[in-house]
Design an enzyme around this catalytic site. Sequence first.
Site, PDB file in Angstrom:
ATOM      1  N   CYS A 143      49.874  97.752 -30.965  1.00 61.13           N
ATOM      2  CA  CYS A 143      48.630  97.847 -31.746  1.00 61.13           C
ATOM      3  C   CYS A 143      48.885  97.816 -33.260  1.00 61.13           C
ATOM      4  O   CYS A 143      49.183  96.761 -33.790  1.00 61.13           O
ATOM      5  CB  CYS A 143      47.823  99.057 -31.298  1.00 61.13           C
ATOM      6  SG  CYS A 143      46.090  98.916 -31.749  1.00 61.13           S
ATOM      7  N   ARG A 148      34.575  98.584 -32.394  1.00 62.64           N
ATOM      8  CA  ARG A 148      35.980  98.640 -32.002  1.00 62.64           C
ATOM      9  C   ARG A 148      36.101  98.118 -30.581  1.00 62.64           C
ATOM     10  O   ARG A 148      35.192  98.240 -29.770  1.00 62.64           O
ATOM     11  CB  ARG A 148      36.490 100.094 -32.050  1.00 62.64           C
ATOM     12  CG  ARG A 148      36.495 100.700 -33.434  1.00 62.64           C
ATOM     13  CD  ARG A 148      37.083 102.103 -33.406  1.00 62.64           C
ATOM     14  NE  ARG A 148      38.523 102.071 -33.160  1.00 62.64           N
ATOM     15  CZ  ARG A 148      39.439 101.843 -34.109  1.00 62.64           C
ATOM     16  NH1 ARG A 148      39.060 101.626 -35.355  1.00 62.64           N
ATOM     17  NH2 ARG A 148      40.719 101.831 -33.831  1.00 62.64           N
ATOM     18  N   HIS A 169      48.159 100.337 -25.377  1.00 58.58           N
ATOM     19  CA  HIS A 169      48.689 101.701 -25.384  1.00 58.58           C
ATOM     20  C   HIS A 169      48.706 102.198 -23.947  1.00 58.58           C
ATOM     21  O   HIS A 169      48.486 101.451 -23.014  1.00 58.58           O
ATOM     22  CB  HIS A 169      47.754 102.618 -26.184  1.00 58.58           C
ATOM     23  CG  HIS A 169      47.639 102.325 -27.628  1.00 58.58           C
ATOM     24  ND1 HIS A 169      48.540 102.761 -28.557  1.00 58.58           N
ATOM     25  CD2 HIS A 169      46.675 101.682 -28.333  1.00 58.58           C
ATOM     26  CE1 HIS A 169      48.136 102.410 -29.776  1.00 58.58           C
ATOM     27  NE2 HIS A 169      47.014 101.741 -29.662  1.00 58.58           N
TER      28      HIS A 169
HETATM   29  N1  GLN Z   1      44.283 100.638 -37.130  1.00 55.97           N
HETATM   30  C1  GLN Z   1      44.325  99.510 -36.263  1.00 55.97           C
HETATM   31  C2  GLN Z   1      42.964  99.059 -35.775  1.00 55.97           C
HETATM   32  O1  GLN Z   1      42.049  99.835 -35.638  1.00 55.97           O
HETATM   33  C3  GLN Z   1      45.253  99.784 -35.094  1.00 55.97           C
HETATM   34  C4  GLN Z   1      44.767 100.908 -34.196  1.00 55.97           C
HETATM   35  C5  GLN Z   1      45.763 101.275 -33.135  1.00 55.97           C
HETATM   36  O2  GLN Z   1      46.978 101.230 -33.352  1.00 55.97           O
HETATM   37  N2  GLN Z   1      45.242 101.722 -32.002  1.00 55.97           N
HETATM   38  O3  GLN Z   1      42.792  97.907 -35.508  1.00 55.97           O
END
Ligand code: GLN
Length: 248
Positions: free
Chosen positions: A100, A134, A198
Amino acid sequence: MSEQSSGPAVRIAHLYPELLNLYGDRGNVICLKQRCLWRGIGAEVEEVRLGDPIDFSSTDIIFIGGGSDREEELVCGELVAARDQLFSYVEDGGVLLAVCGGYQLLGKGYLIGDERVEGVGLLDADTTRGEGPRLVGDVAISSPLCEMPIVGYENHAGRTTLGPDAVPLGTVLKGHGNDGVSGSEGALRNHAIGTYLHGPLLPKNPQLADWLISRALERRTGKPVKLAPLPDEEERAANAAVRAHLGV
Ligand code: GLN
Protein backbone atom coordinates in the site's frame (compact mmCIF):
# COMPACT_ATOMS: atom_id res chain seq x y z
CA MET A 1 7.43 -28.69 14.26
CA SER A 2 11.08 -27.91 14.89
CA GLU A 3 12.17 -24.32 15.25
CA GLN A 4 15.84 -25.22 15.11
CA SER A 5 17.68 -23.13 12.58
CA SER A 6 20.72 -24.04 10.54
CA GLY A 7 22.51 -22.77 7.44
CA PRO A 8 22.89 -19.14 6.47
CA ALA A 9 20.14 -17.03 7.98
CA VAL A 10 17.70 -15.29 5.67
CA ARG A 11 18.14 -11.60 6.43
CA ILE A 12 14.95 -9.58 6.35
CA ALA A 13 15.16 -5.77 6.40
CA HIS A 14 11.94 -4.22 7.72
CA LEU A 15 11.92 -0.59 6.61
CA TYR A 16 10.39 2.10 8.82
CA PRO A 17 8.32 -0.21 11.08
CA GLU A 18 7.69 2.71 13.43
CA LEU A 19 5.82 4.60 10.69
CA LEU A 20 4.67 2.17 8.00
CA ASN A 21 2.71 -0.56 9.75
CA LEU A 22 -1.03 -0.53 9.02
CA TYR A 23 -3.53 -3.37 9.42
CA GLY A 24 -1.03 -5.86 10.75
CA ASP A 25 1.67 -5.34 8.11
CA ARG A 26 4.32 -6.40 10.65
CA GLY A 27 2.71 -9.85 10.50
CA ASN A 28 4.27 -10.31 7.06
CA VAL A 29 7.73 -10.15 8.59
CA ILE A 30 6.76 -12.53 11.41
CA CYS A 31 5.32 -14.92 8.82
CA LEU A 32 8.44 -14.90 6.61
CA LYS A 33 10.69 -15.52 9.58
CA GLN A 34 8.51 -18.25 11.07
CA ARG A 35 8.13 -20.13 7.77
CA CYS A 36 11.93 -20.22 7.54
CA LEU A 37 12.36 -21.36 11.15
CA TRP A 38 9.74 -24.11 10.80
CA ARG A 39 11.93 -25.55 8.06
CA GLY A 40 15.16 -25.24 9.97
CA ILE A 41 16.29 -22.25 7.92
CA GLY A 42 17.74 -19.43 10.01
CA ALA A 43 16.08 -16.02 9.73
CA GLU A 44 16.92 -12.62 11.18
CA VAL A 45 14.98 -9.38 11.08
CA GLU A 46 16.70 -6.00 11.00
CA GLU A 47 14.46 -3.01 11.64
CA VAL A 48 15.60 0.05 9.68
CA ARG A 49 14.17 3.20 11.21
CA LEU A 50 14.09 6.75 9.93
CA GLY A 51 17.62 8.16 10.12
CA ASP A 52 19.34 4.75 10.18
CA PRO A 53 21.98 4.11 7.50
CA ILE A 54 20.73 1.96 4.62
CA ASP A 55 22.85 -0.93 3.41
CA PHE A 56 21.23 -3.78 1.50
CA SER A 57 24.49 -5.55 0.65
CA SER A 58 23.66 -8.52 2.87
CA THR A 59 19.86 -8.29 2.71
CA ASP A 60 17.76 -11.16 1.32
CA ILE A 61 14.25 -9.74 1.70
CA ILE A 62 13.13 -6.11 2.08
CA PHE A 63 9.69 -5.40 3.54
CA ILE A 64 7.94 -2.00 3.48
CA GLY A 65 4.45 -1.63 4.96
CA GLY A 66 1.66 0.86 4.45
CA GLY A 67 1.00 4.16 6.16
CA SER A 68 -1.01 7.33 6.19
CA ASP A 69 -0.27 10.06 3.65
CA ARG A 70 1.59 11.97 6.39
CA GLU A 71 3.79 9.00 7.21
CA GLU A 72 4.53 8.48 3.52
CA GLU A 73 5.69 12.09 3.32
CA LEU A 74 7.97 11.50 6.32
CA VAL A 75 9.79 8.53 4.80
CA CYS A 76 9.82 9.44 1.10
CA GLY A 77 13.00 11.55 1.32
CA GLU A 78 15.08 8.75 2.80
CA LEU A 79 13.64 6.13 0.51
CA VAL A 80 14.32 8.25 -2.57
CA ALA A 81 17.86 8.89 -1.30
CA ALA A 82 18.33 5.08 -1.31
CA ARG A 83 17.11 4.86 -4.91
CA ASP A 84 20.39 3.63 -6.42
CA GLN A 85 20.76 0.91 -3.80
CA LEU A 86 17.16 -0.19 -4.27
CA PHE A 87 17.54 -0.33 -8.07
CA SER A 88 20.72 -2.39 -7.94
CA TYR A 89 19.27 -4.71 -5.28
CA VAL A 90 16.18 -5.43 -7.39
CA GLU A 91 18.17 -5.71 -10.63
CA ASP A 92 20.36 -8.27 -8.86
CA GLY A 93 17.26 -10.37 -8.06
CA GLY A 94 16.79 -9.07 -4.51
CA VAL A 95 13.39 -9.86 -3.02
CA LEU A 96 11.16 -7.00 -1.93
CA LEU A 97 7.56 -6.76 -0.75
CA ALA A 98 5.93 -3.35 -0.38
CA VAL A 99 2.34 -2.91 0.78
CA CYS A 100 0.00 0.00 0.00
CA GLY A 101 1.81 3.18 1.12
CA GLY A 102 5.12 1.36 0.59
CA TYR A 103 3.95 0.29 -2.87
CA GLN A 104 2.95 3.86 -3.76
CA LEU A 105 6.42 5.06 -2.73
CA LEU A 106 8.12 2.54 -5.01
CA GLY A 107 6.26 4.06 -7.94
CA LYS A 108 7.01 7.40 -9.53
CA GLY A 109 5.09 9.41 -7.00
CA TYR A 110 1.86 10.14 -5.17
CA LEU A 111 -0.11 13.28 -6.02
CA ILE A 112 -2.07 14.49 -2.99
CA GLY A 113 -4.08 17.52 -4.07
CA ASP A 114 -1.46 20.01 -5.25
CA GLU A 115 1.36 18.30 -3.44
CA ARG A 116 3.47 15.57 -4.99
CA VAL A 117 5.23 13.01 -2.83
CA GLU A 118 8.20 11.82 -4.86
CA GLY A 119 8.59 8.08 -5.25
CA VAL A 120 11.58 5.88 -5.97
CA GLY A 121 10.49 5.12 -9.55
CA LEU A 122 11.39 1.45 -9.28
CA LEU A 123 7.93 0.50 -10.52
CA ASP A 124 6.33 2.09 -13.58
CA ALA A 125 3.33 3.18 -11.54
CA ASP A 126 1.93 6.54 -10.55
CA THR A 127 -0.59 7.36 -7.84
CA THR A 128 -3.13 10.14 -7.39
CA ARG A 129 -5.42 10.67 -4.44
CA GLY A 130 -8.78 10.77 -6.13
CA GLU A 131 -11.87 12.73 -5.24
CA GLY A 132 -13.86 9.55 -4.82
CA PRO A 133 -14.29 7.49 -1.69
CA ARG A 134 -11.46 5.42 -0.23
CA LEU A 135 -11.20 1.97 -1.74
CA VAL A 136 -11.87 -0.26 1.24
CA GLY A 137 -12.66 -3.92 1.82
CA ASP A 138 -11.62 -7.50 1.36
CA VAL A 139 -10.05 -8.32 -1.97
CA ALA A 140 -9.10 -11.40 -3.96
CA ILE A 141 -6.86 -11.53 -7.00
CA SER A 142 -5.48 -14.19 -9.30
CA SER A 143 -1.74 -14.04 -9.88
CA PRO A 144 0.68 -16.10 -11.94
CA LEU A 145 2.85 -16.38 -8.81
CA CYS A 146 0.34 -18.57 -6.91
CA GLU A 147 -2.12 -21.35 -7.70
CA MET A 148 -4.42 -20.18 -4.91
CA PRO A 149 -6.07 -16.77 -5.29
CA ILE A 150 -4.28 -14.16 -3.19
CA VAL A 151 -6.56 -12.54 -0.62
CA GLY A 152 -6.18 -9.46 1.53
CA TYR A 153 -7.70 -6.26 2.78
CA GLU A 154 -7.33 -2.88 1.12
CA ASN A 155 -7.91 0.63 2.41
CA HIS A 156 -6.47 3.39 0.26
CA ALA A 157 -7.38 6.79 -1.09
CA GLY A 158 -4.70 6.64 -3.77
CA ARG A 159 -5.46 5.36 -7.27
CA THR A 160 -2.46 3.78 -8.94
CA THR A 161 -2.06 3.68 -12.71
CA LEU A 162 0.46 1.33 -14.24
CA GLY A 163 2.67 2.48 -17.11
CA PRO A 164 3.68 0.36 -20.12
CA ASP A 165 6.75 -1.06 -18.36
CA ALA A 166 4.80 -2.34 -15.35
CA VAL A 167 3.58 -5.89 -14.94
CA PRO A 168 0.64 -6.21 -12.55
CA LEU A 169 0.93 -8.64 -9.65
CA GLY A 170 -2.49 -9.97 -10.59
CA THR A 171 -6.03 -9.46 -11.79
CA VAL A 172 -8.82 -8.46 -9.42
CA LEU A 173 -11.42 -11.16 -8.81
CA LYS A 174 -13.28 -9.15 -6.16
CA GLY A 175 -12.42 -5.79 -4.65
CA HIS A 176 -10.76 -2.68 -6.08
CA GLY A 177 -7.04 -3.20 -6.69
CA ASN A 178 -4.84 -0.50 -8.16
CA ASP A 179 -7.53 2.02 -9.03
CA GLY A 180 -10.94 0.39 -8.78
CA VAL A 181 -11.46 0.39 -12.56
CA SER A 182 -8.58 -1.21 -14.45
CA GLY A 183 -8.93 -4.67 -12.88
CA SER A 184 -5.20 -4.79 -12.20
CA GLU A 185 -3.67 -5.19 -8.76
CA GLY A 186 -0.17 -4.40 -7.65
CA ALA A 187 2.99 -4.48 -9.71
CA LEU A 188 5.88 -6.87 -10.13
CA ARG A 189 9.43 -6.14 -11.19
CA ASN A 190 11.87 -9.02 -11.13
CA HIS A 191 11.45 -10.25 -7.52
CA ALA A 192 10.00 -7.00 -6.20
CA ILE A 193 6.27 -6.86 -5.48
CA GLY A 194 4.12 -3.84 -4.77
CA THR A 195 0.54 -4.53 -3.69
CA TYR A 196 -2.41 -2.87 -1.97
CA LEU A 197 -3.14 -6.00 0.04
CA HIS A 198 -2.85 -5.72 3.80
CA GLY A 199 -4.17 -8.40 6.09
CA PRO A 200 -1.41 -9.05 6.92
CA LEU A 201 -0.98 -10.48 3.46
CA LEU A 202 1.39 -13.42 3.86
CA PRO A 203 -0.18 -15.53 6.64
CA LYS A 204 -3.31 -15.96 4.47
CA ASN A 205 -1.27 -16.54 1.32
CA PRO A 206 1.40 -19.10 2.16
CA GLN A 207 2.25 -19.72 -1.50
CA LEU A 208 3.19 -16.07 -1.91
CA ALA A 209 5.28 -16.16 1.28
CA ASP A 210 7.11 -19.22 -0.03
CA TRP A 211 7.62 -17.63 -3.45
CA LEU A 212 9.47 -14.78 -1.70
CA ILE A 213 11.53 -17.11 0.51
CA SER A 214 12.42 -19.37 -2.43
CA ARG A 215 13.60 -16.47 -4.60
CA ALA A 216 15.67 -15.13 -1.69
CA LEU A 217 17.35 -18.50 -1.08
CA GLU A 218 17.99 -19.04 -4.79
CA ARG A 219 19.70 -15.68 -5.02
CA ARG A 220 21.78 -16.50 -1.95
CA THR A 221 22.80 -20.02 -2.98
CA GLY A 222 22.76 -19.69 -6.78
CA LYS A 223 20.80 -22.97 -6.97
CA PRO A 224 17.13 -23.82 -7.54
CA VAL A 225 15.30 -24.16 -4.23
CA LYS A 226 12.42 -26.48 -3.41
CA LEU A 227 11.13 -25.67 0.06
CA ALA A 228 9.90 -28.46 2.31
CA PRO A 229 6.09 -28.31 2.38
CA LEU A 230 4.36 -27.09 5.54
CA PRO A 231 0.92 -28.32 6.66
CA ASP A 232 -0.65 -24.86 6.19
CA GLU A 233 -4.06 -26.04 7.37
CA GLU A 234 -4.87 -22.82 9.20
CA GLU A 235 -3.35 -20.68 6.47
CA ARG A 236 -5.44 -22.36 3.76
CA ALA A 237 -8.56 -22.16 5.94
CA ALA A 238 -7.98 -18.42 6.42
CA ASN A 239 -7.58 -17.95 2.66
CA ALA A 240 -10.74 -20.01 1.99
CA ALA A 241 -12.72 -18.05 4.59
CA VAL A 242 -11.99 -14.74 2.83
CA ARG A 243 -12.84 -16.27 -0.56
CA ALA A 244 -16.10 -17.72 0.80
CA HIS A 245 -17.03 -14.33 2.22
CA LEU A 246 -16.29 -12.70 -1.17
CA GLY A 247 -17.96 -15.47 -3.18
CA VAL A 248 -14.78 -16.19 -5.15
N1 GLN B 1 -1.96 6.76 2.47
C1 GLN B 1 -2.19 5.92 1.34
C2 GLN B 1 -3.59 6.02 0.78
O1 GLN B 1 -4.54 6.29 1.48
C3 GLN B 1 -1.85 4.49 1.68
C4 GLN B 1 -2.74 3.90 2.75
C5 GLN B 1 -2.30 2.53 3.19
O2 GLN B 1 -1.10 2.23 3.25
N2 GLN B 1 -3.27 1.72 3.59
O3 GLN B 1 -3.77 5.82 -0.39
